[in-house]
Design an enzyme around this catalytic site. Structure first.
Site, PDB file in Angstrom:
ATOM      1  N   ASP A   6       0.815  -1.210   0.000  1.00 25.30           N
ATOM      2  CA  ASP A   6       0.000   0.000   0.000  1.00 25.30           C
ATOM      3  C   ASP A   6       0.851   1.263   0.000  1.00 25.30           C
ATOM      4  O   ASP A   6       0.682   2.150  -0.842  1.00 25.30           O
ATOM      5  CB  ASP A   6      -0.938   0.008   1.216  1.00 25.30           C
ATOM      6  CG  ASP A   6      -1.966  -1.112   1.168  1.00 25.30           C
ATOM      7  OD1 ASP A   6      -2.366  -1.480   0.055  1.00 25.30           O
ATOM      8  OD2 ASP A   6      -2.356  -1.601   2.231  1.00 25.30           O
ATOM      9  N   ASP A  37      -7.483   0.425  11.118  1.00 25.72           N
ATOM     10  CA  ASP A  37      -6.287   1.258  11.250  1.00 25.72           C
ATOM     11  C   ASP A  37      -6.504   2.707  10.835  1.00 25.72           C
ATOM     12  O   ASP A  37      -5.873   3.614  11.361  1.00 25.72           O
ATOM     13  CB  ASP A  37      -5.129   0.651  10.440  1.00 25.72           C
ATOM     14  CG  ASP A  37      -4.444  -0.479  11.186  1.00 25.72           C
ATOM     15  OD1 ASP A  37      -4.662  -0.603  12.405  1.00 25.72           O
ATOM     16  OD2 ASP A  37      -3.689  -1.236  10.555  1.00 25.72           O
ATOM     17  N   SER A  49      -1.962  -9.809   3.451  1.00 22.02           N
ATOM     18  CA  SER A  49      -1.773  -8.555   4.159  1.00 22.02           C
ATOM     19  C   SER A  49      -1.215  -8.889   5.534  1.00 22.02           C
ATOM     20  O   SER A  49      -1.846  -9.609   6.315  1.00 22.02           O
ATOM     21  CB  SER A  49      -3.111  -7.810   4.289  1.00 22.02           C
ATOM     22  OG  SER A  49      -2.951  -6.630   5.049  1.00 22.02           O
ATOM     23  N   ARG A  56      -0.419   1.301  16.435  1.00 22.24           N
ATOM     24  CA  ARG A  56      -0.761   2.443  15.584  1.00 22.24           C
ATOM     25  C   ARG A  56      -0.680   3.790  16.303  1.00 22.24           C
ATOM     26  O   ARG A  56      -0.183   4.765  15.739  1.00 22.24           O
ATOM     27  CB  ARG A  56      -2.149   2.255  14.974  1.00 22.24           C
ATOM     28  CG  ARG A  56      -2.288   1.060  14.048  1.00 22.24           C
ATOM     29  CD  ARG A  56      -1.136   0.888  13.124  1.00 22.24           C
ATOM     30  NE  ARG A  56      -1.367  -0.118  12.094  1.00 22.24           N
ATOM     31  CZ  ARG A  56      -0.415  -0.833  11.528  1.00 22.24           C
ATOM     32  NH1 ARG A  56       0.843  -0.659  11.908  1.00 22.24           N
ATOM     33  NH2 ARG A  56      -0.689  -1.711  10.584  1.00 22.24           N
TER      34      ARG A  56
END
Length: 406
Positions: free
Chosen positions: A16, A125, A177, A96
């Site tokens: 990504d 996220d 992923s 995160r």
């Protein structure tokens, strides 16, 4: 809308964020892109990252070494809370906020016009990143390409990367992923999207082995705690980062901490993932066992109820909130007596208690014993009479009412 001349990108080097660099430059008048990677213990994934970021079009790359802060200020407080989300030990969730906080700080220092991230509009996220950014850079514009660009799938991203000469370590067949840090490794996508498919563990596991491939003899491990914080493994004093690394190795070898989970995402859909958390699973179990002899019943039960709230806050991106801070203060108070040593037997994916000791133990062998003790068993008769008084009164009154209707 102000002109975007400089963007700070949350950069992992994965599919990504690699594609986003040229996409930003194409769509924002060749803007400067500054990449920022947070080192939270993902190891070799950071190798060659600067060269890749520059080659892909970034002007520079910050690699922020956050592992010890991540462990001490995010992982351990969550572990002490006993917080898990539907069985998931929150490996991505609490990573995160610390990364996003540092990205916001760098964006402000760089005078950036915007912060970009590679989170999809379907996932959790995006919320975790953006709530942290709003906390530390509330006026900063946020660019989330997955919500607006023409690419509709990871297959489209791979095609875009190939057309723009973006180097990738994956292909269409191994395009899971993944998210990795010192605490865990997650796997999503491809065949895992169908809950009917058994995971291809032999292909995807990286932090350990399946229970079938674990040794045929058990491994014993002893963990020491002080006020709820782990301080030693097998008698050797270590900081928490080293403890997690050590337990990751021991747990991985013994098939510990593999979780196949269908969870409820914040945005409302269910998703399926496979998580590896070998050291974390060991720490959670050892801490739970130690609390069983050091916490009184009322505190233990209330803490367990609040652990659900704590986990939901972390999962939903609300780390930097008054409630999470208040819950952490409550947890710290509960942990004052949680000092001692726990011994576990690791065997083919199982965590088996093998002993627990604490100077603050509330366990009395004399009281609990089936043998002779100083406990007066007749005391229970008066207690039961009082405890059962509401039941008796209700039954007598009902009997009286029934008789009056005859």
């Amino acid at each position: 809308m102000k002109e975007i001349k400089k963007v700070v990108l949350a950069y992992s080097g994965g599919l990504d964020t690699s594609v986003i660099i040229p996409w930003l430059k194409e769509n924002y008048n060749n803007c400067e892109v500054i990449a920022v990677s947070g080192d939270v213990g993902q190891g070799t994934e950071l190798d060659g990252l600067e060269e890749k970021a520059i080659k892909t079009g970034a002007s520079k790359l910050y690699i922020e070494h956050l592992t010890e802060e991540f462990v001490d200020e995010y992982i351990i407080p969550t572990m002490k809370a006993g917080a898990d989300y539907e069985g998931y030990l929150l490996g991505t969730s609490f990573a995160r906020p610390i990364i996003a906080k540092r990205i916001a700080e760098i964006a402000l220092a760089e005078g950036a016009d915007a912060i970009a991230h590679g989170c999809t509009g379907k996932g959790n996220d995006q919320v975790r990143f953006e709530l942290a950014i709003k906390t530390f850079a509330p006026e900063m514009e946020i660019i989330a390409p997955w919500r607006t660009w023409e690419l509709k799938s990871r297959e489209d991203e791979i095609a875009y990367a190939e057309a723009h000469n973006v180097p990738l370590k994956i292909n269409r067949e191994t395009n899971y992923s993944k998210d990795k840090n010192i605490w865990h490794l997650s796997h999503e996508g491809l065949d895992l999207e169908d809950p009917g498919n058994e995971p291809k563990y032999d292909e995807i596991l990286e932090m350990g082995v399946t229970p079938e491939k674990a040794p045929d003899v058990p491994t014993y491990v002893t963990i020491g705690f002080e006020s709820g914080t782990p301080v030693s493994v097998n008698g050797e004093t270590m900081n928490c980062t080293k403890i997690i690394e050590t337990l990751n190795e021991l747990g991985g070898k013994n098939g510990i901490g593999i979780l196949d989970l269908v969870e409820n995402r914040l945005v409302g859909m269910k998703s399926r993932g496979v998580y590896e958390t070998p050291g974390g699973a060991i720490l959670y179990r050892a801490h739970e066992i130690l609390e069983s002899i050091t916490l009184d019943k009322d505190t233990a039960h209330e803490k367990a109820r609040l652990a659900i709230t704590f986990a939901e806050l972390v999962y939903n991106g609300k780390w930097y909130t008054p409630l999470r801070e208040a819950l952490s203060a409550f947890v710290d108070k509960t942990q004052e007596p949680v000092t001692g040593t726990v011994k576990l037997k690791l065997y083919k994916g199982n965590l088996i208690p093998a002993g627990v000791w604490s100077p603050n133990s509330l366990y009395s062998e004399d009281l609990a014993s089936f043998g002779e003790s100083d406990y007066n068993q007749m005391d229970s008769q008066g207690f039961i009479n009082l405890y059962g008084l509401p039941n008796k009164v209700q039954a007598l009154l009902q009997k009286k009412r029934n008789q009056s209707t005859l």
